[in-house]
Design a protein around this motif. Structure first.
Motif, mmCIF file in Angstrom:
data_model
loop_
_atom_site.group_PDB
_atom_site.id
_atom_site.type_symbol
_atom_site.label_atom_id
_atom_site.label_comp_id
_atom_site.label_asym_id
_atom_site.label_seq_id
_atom_site.Cartn_x
_atom_site.Cartn_y
_atom_site.Cartn_z
ATOM 1 N N MET A 1 1.813 17.008 -91.754
ATOM 2 C CA MET A 1 0.863 17.273 -92.859
ATOM 3 C C MET A 1 0.464 15.966 -93.523
ATOM 4 O O MET A 1 1.300 15.103 -93.756
ATOM 5 C CB MET A 1 1.527 18.199 -93.890
ATOM 6 N N LYS A 2 -0.860 15.832 -93.798
ATOM 7 C CA LYS A 2 -1.325 14.642 -94.508
ATOM 8 C C LYS A 2 -0.775 14.632 -95.928
ATOM 9 O O LYS A 2 -0.575 15.668 -96.548
ATOM 10 C CB LYS A 2 -2.862 14.638 -94.573
ATOM 11 N N GLU A 3 -0.561 13.417 -96.435
ATOM 12 C CA GLU A 3 -0.020 13.272 -97.791
ATOM 13 C C GLU A 3 -1.122 13.054 -98.818
ATOM 14 O O GLU A 3 -0.946 13.317 -99.995
ATOM 15 C CB GLU A 3 0.945 12.075 -97.822
ATOM 16 N N SER A 4 -2.236 12.449 -98.332
ATOM 17 C CA SER A 4 -3.328 12.195 -99.269
ATOM 18 C C SER A 4 -4.667 12.280 -98.549
ATOM 19 O O SER A 4 -4.731 12.168 -97.312
ATOM 20 C CB SER A 4 -3.171 10.827 -99.921
ATOM 21 N N ILE A 5 -5.709 12.492 -99.317
ATOM 22 C CA ILE A 5 -7.027 12.716 -98.728
ATOM 23 C C ILE A 5 -8.111 12.324 -99.732
ATOM 24 O O ILE A 5 -7.881 12.381 -100.949
ATOM 25 C CB ILE A 5 -7.166 14.213 -98.327
ATOM 26 N N LYS A 6 -9.262 11.894 -99.188
ATOM 27 C CA LYS A 6 -10.404 11.580 -100.043
ATOM 28 C C LYS A 6 -11.573 12.442 -99.578
ATOM 29 O O LYS A 6 -11.879 12.479 -98.376
ATOM 30 C CB LYS A 6 -10.750 10.098 -99.905
ATOM 31 N N VAL A 7 -12.178 13.153 -100.512
ATOM 32 C CA VAL A 7 -13.229 14.114 -100.159
ATOM 33 C C VAL A 7 -14.490 13.865 -100.982
ATOM 34 O O VAL A 7 -14.414 13.593 -102.182
ATOM 35 C CB VAL A 7 -12.724 15.567 -100.377
ATOM 36 N N PHE A 8 -15.639 13.982 -100.319
ATOM 37 C CA PHE A 8 -16.951 13.928 -100.981
ATOM 38 C C PHE A 8 -17.506 15.344 -101.083
ATOM 39 O O PHE A 8 -17.386 16.124 -100.145
ATOM 40 C CB PHE A 8 -17.905 13.070 -100.138
ATOM 41 N N ALA A 9 -18.113 15.670 -102.231
ATOM 42 C CA ALA A 9 -18.880 16.930 -102.313
ATOM 43 C C ALA A 9 -20.227 16.632 -102.956
ATOM 44 O O ALA A 9 -20.348 15.782 -103.839
ATOM 45 C CB ALA A 9 -18.124 18.001 -103.088
ATOM 46 N N PRO A 10 -21.259 17.347 -102.488
ATOM 47 C CA PRO A 10 -22.639 16.987 -102.834
ATOM 48 C C PRO A 10 -23.140 17.527 -104.174
ATOM 49 O O PRO A 10 -22.696 18.580 -104.638
ATOM 50 C CB PRO A 10 -23.445 17.619 -101.696
ATOM 51 N N ALA A 11 -24.077 16.804 -104.734
ATOM 52 C CA ALA A 11 -24.874 17.325 -105.849
ATOM 53 C C ALA A 11 -25.730 18.479 -105.341
ATOM 54 O O ALA A 11 -25.970 18.601 -104.126
ATOM 55 C CB ALA A 11 -25.775 16.222 -106.405
ATOM 56 N N THR A 12 -26.170 19.309 -106.262
ATOM 57 C CA THR A 12 -26.941 20.499 -105.887
ATOM 58 C C THR A 12 -28.084 20.720 -106.871
ATOM 59 O O THR A 12 -27.985 20.352 -108.038
ATOM 60 C CB THR A 12 -26.033 21.751 -105.888
ATOM 61 N N VAL A 13 -29.127 21.320 -106.365
ATOM 62 C CA VAL A 13 -30.275 21.676 -107.195
ATOM 63 C C VAL A 13 -30.302 23.200 -107.295
ATOM 64 O O VAL A 13 -30.556 23.886 -106.300
ATOM 65 C CB VAL A 13 -31.589 21.147 -106.571
ATOM 66 N N ALA A 14 -29.996 23.726 -108.476
ATOM 67 C CA ALA A 14 -30.000 25.181 -108.657
ATOM 68 C C ALA A 14 -31.390 25.639 -109.086
ATOM 69 O O ALA A 14 -32.197 24.853 -109.582
ATOM 70 C CB ALA A 14 -28.971 25.588 -109.697
ATOM 71 N N ASN A 15 -31.639 26.930 -108.871
ATOM 72 C CA ASN A 15 -32.892 27.618 -109.239
ATOM 73 C C ASN A 15 -34.016 27.392 -108.219
ATOM 74 O O ASN A 15 -34.708 28.332 -107.855
ATOM 75 C CB ASN A 15 -33.387 27.246 -110.637
ATOM 76 N N VAL A 16 -34.187 26.125 -107.782
ATOM 77 C CA VAL A 16 -35.238 25.821 -106.802
ATOM 78 C C VAL A 16 -36.597 26.380 -107.269
ATOM 79 O O VAL A 16 -37.338 26.990 -106.507
ATOM 80 C CB VAL A 16 -34.866 26.340 -105.388
ATOM 81 N N VAL A 17 -36.853 26.209 -108.540
ATOM 82 C CA VAL A 17 -38.102 26.561 -109.216
ATOM 83 C C VAL A 17 -38.295 28.072 -109.406
ATOM 84 O O VAL A 17 -38.366 28.549 -110.528
ATOM 85 C CB VAL A 17 -39.343 25.938 -108.536
ATOM 86 N N CYS A 18 -38.378 28.835 -108.312
ATOM 87 C CA CYS A 18 -38.694 30.257 -108.503
ATOM 88 C C CYS A 18 -37.480 31.157 -108.300
ATOM 89 O O CYS A 18 -37.605 32.373 -108.338
ATOM 90 C CB CYS A 18 -39.832 30.676 -107.576
ATOM 91 N N GLY A 19 -36.296 30.572 -108.139
ATOM 92 C CA GLY A 19 -35.110 31.387 -107.870
ATOM 93 C C GLY A 19 -34.056 31.287 -108.961
ATOM 94 O O GLY A 19 -32.865 31.150 -108.673
ATOM 95 N N PHE A 20 -34.504 31.394 -110.201
ATOM 96 C CA PHE A 20 -33.608 31.264 -111.356
ATOM 97 C C PHE A 20 -32.332 32.088 -111.175
ATOM 98 O O PHE A 20 -32.381 33.300 -110.959
ATOM 99 C CB PHE A 20 -34.351 31.720 -112.617
ATOM 100 N N ASP A 21 -31.211 31.405 -111.233
ATOM 101 C CA ASP A 21 -29.866 31.999 -111.185
ATOM 102 C C ASP A 21 -29.445 32.552 -109.828
ATOM 103 O O ASP A 21 -28.337 33.068 -109.709
ATOM 104 C CB ASP A 21 -29.697 33.114 -112.238
ATOM 105 N N VAL A 22 -30.313 32.495 -108.811
ATOM 106 C CA VAL A 22 -29.917 33.078 -107.526
ATOM 107 C C VAL A 22 -30.041 32.128 -106.333
ATOM 108 O O VAL A 22 -29.557 32.439 -105.242
ATOM 109 C CB VAL A 22 -30.707 34.385 -107.195
ATOM 110 N N LEU A 23 -30.689 30.962 -106.511
ATOM 111 C CA LEU A 23 -30.896 30.040 -105.380
ATOM 112 C C LEU A 23 -30.405 28.638 -105.715
ATOM 113 O O LEU A 23 -30.460 28.219 -106.875
ATOM 114 C CB LEU A 23 -32.386 29.916 -105.054
ATOM 115 N N GLY A 24 -29.963 27.913 -104.699
ATOM 116 C CA GLY A 24 -29.615 26.517 -104.877
ATOM 117 C C GLY A 24 -29.537 25.832 -103.519
ATOM 118 O O GLY A 24 -29.472 26.495 -102.481
#
Lengths: 311, 311
Positions: free
Chosen positions: B1-24
């Motif tokens: 088992m690995k003892e340590s790890i480095k992880v990247f996670a992306p920024a996100t754009v929610a709503n996508v203009v016409c999808g308020f609260d349901v799209l990203g």
């Protein structure tokens, strides 16, 4: 050039539960038939209408079929032409199945074919909408567009008109039951609230996005989960006898989804096979008989071609 | 088992203009990094946070990363484990780019990978939503779901949670500009009206249906035509300096569409190529500088994989 032609155009289910005013699809049964004949006289006559119990006007200035055909002829500078129309209604009027759209589309497709106009059928859409405007007081396209193009159709926008044809899973069947009660389109529209809650609108557009995704992904489960309407159905269902009892019956038999067709009173269910669709129409029609309401039932696949020449 | 790890996670754009609260959707840049190390002690510590100007809590009971990791560990009966977390913020906080979601998802993906949990990443979604609940007062998924799954994600429903991953055209680029002004998510939410007009809602769901269709059809024109918001943007744009001027600049340069990312103040544009995206960020950032507002600009393709192990 052909002198006469007979054309079929399909019934349509507008709204598709979660797509109020923007979605519709066409079925292979029922549908209307128009017989059209070039004449030597000037102008349009309607010599015969059957299947309407005398409810539709023979006056070409008042009938949606002749009015939309007239608009089409003017657009191509052929308003001088002589035409006779016979309209054979093969589905109930005021049923919520796009009855006037089917007649109008059949008429427009007939004249387009008679005159050898080789444009895409979508070129007829503005004229079909003129007919709808006369029939319902609104130039809506959620019945005429699927009747004309076949399949599922999204009306993304009216100004400018932006119509998108959507795919669907191959094995989708549709059960339709028309309970013979009176629900005029105008009144069915008037009872819908003008103001709604944002949170309900969010639920609704999550569902239409899910339905459209399901159609593209051929995911019948997703289609079924998405076909919920928290805004229009709770109001319009009141105009339909035993709507929620009928829903329960359809879902118990194995429907994928159940809802109101257009402004009602017809209801429809999607199923994965013909057998289940048949069981649903029999069950619902038997129930309507038991509460003394007449009905028509139809079982159909999705119509993918729109209108077609019969002879 | 690995003892340590480095992880990247992306920024996100929610709503996508016409999808308020349901799209990203997720982008490849910016994003956050989490370094995670198994320790001999019991419980979670946060030893370091960089890039936050001291704004984020080191207290593991108050930090969204540790709180969501804790929920995850409890769910698999491993709350006894010892963990140290370093969080490296690589994007502005309160930017409307899903900053807390990126950190949370990076943390959850790190612990899942360290423990060799081979379930689908979507299994982490409920824990990521716990983090969002703490960060924004709402357990929304329109940032965490795309950060976790990559690509475009539809949240069709919350109860039950129903998440649909959508495709997108391969050549889609995204320009993002963060104007350095303060728009807290909670207040951006409060100014949205509770009641809206049905006709505006119909416009909105025609558009989200068009956007989803465009994503499936790889039709960038349809995507652009559909990305209009008549409900939320007219209100939230007031919190963003020169929003409509920036839109005009972006569209003039050749953007496919332009809108607010999440609750703002970041704005984003889709383009058909990297060059146009770069021209948009430079032009918008130059304009913001001219009105004495600092900014960050990013140009990225769509992130299709969600989080990834860096080392």
């Amino acid at each position: 050039m052909k002198e006469s032609i007979k054309v079929f155009a399909p019934a349509t289910v507008a709204n598709v539960v979660c797509g109020f005013d923007v979605l519709g699809f066409a079925v292979n049964e029922p549908g209307d038939e128009v017989m059209m004949r070039l004449t030597d006289k000037h102008g349009i006559t309607i010599s015969k209408i059957t299947g309407d119990d005398g409810r539709l006007p023979l006056d070409p200035k008042k009938n949606t079929v002749s009015v939309s055909v007239q608009h089409y002829l003017q657009s191509i500078d052929r308003a001088d032409i002589g035409l006779d129309i016979e309209l054979h209604k093969k589905m109930p009027i005021g049923s919520g199945l796009g009855s006037s759209s089917a007649s109008t589309v059949a008429g427009l497709f007939a004249i387009k074919t008679l005159l050898g106009d080789e444009r895409d059928p979508s070129a007829l859409l503005p004229f079909a909408m003129k007919g709808e405007e006369m029939a319902c007081g609104h130039g809506h396209a959620d019945n005429v567009a699927p009747a004309l193009l076949g399949g599922f159709v999204l009306i993304r926008s009216y100004e400018p008109l932006d119509v998108v044809r959507l795919p669907h899973p191959p094995g989708l069947w549709c059960a339709i039951v028309f309970p013979d009660v009176d629900v005029p389109t105008r009144e069915a529209r008037q009872i819908i609230r003008n103001k709604i809650l944002m949170k309900d609108a969010v639920t609704q557009w999550g569902n239409i996005a899910g339905l459209v995704s399901g159609l593209f992904m051929q995911d019948i489960d997703l289609i079924g989960r998405s076909m919920q309407d928290v805004l229009v159905e709770p109001v319009r269902s009141m105009l339909i006898p035993d709507f929620y009892e009928m829903r329960k019956m359809a879902m118990d038999v194995g429907a994928v989804s159940f809802g109101i067709s257009g402004s009602g009173p017809s209801v429809f269910a999607f199923t994965r096979d013909e057998e289940t669709a048949k069981r649903i129409t029999s069950k619902l029609q038997a129930h309507l008989t038991s509460i003394k309401i007449g009905s028509n039932g139809y079982v159909s696949t999705i119509n993918d071609k729109g209108p077609r020449v019969l002879g």
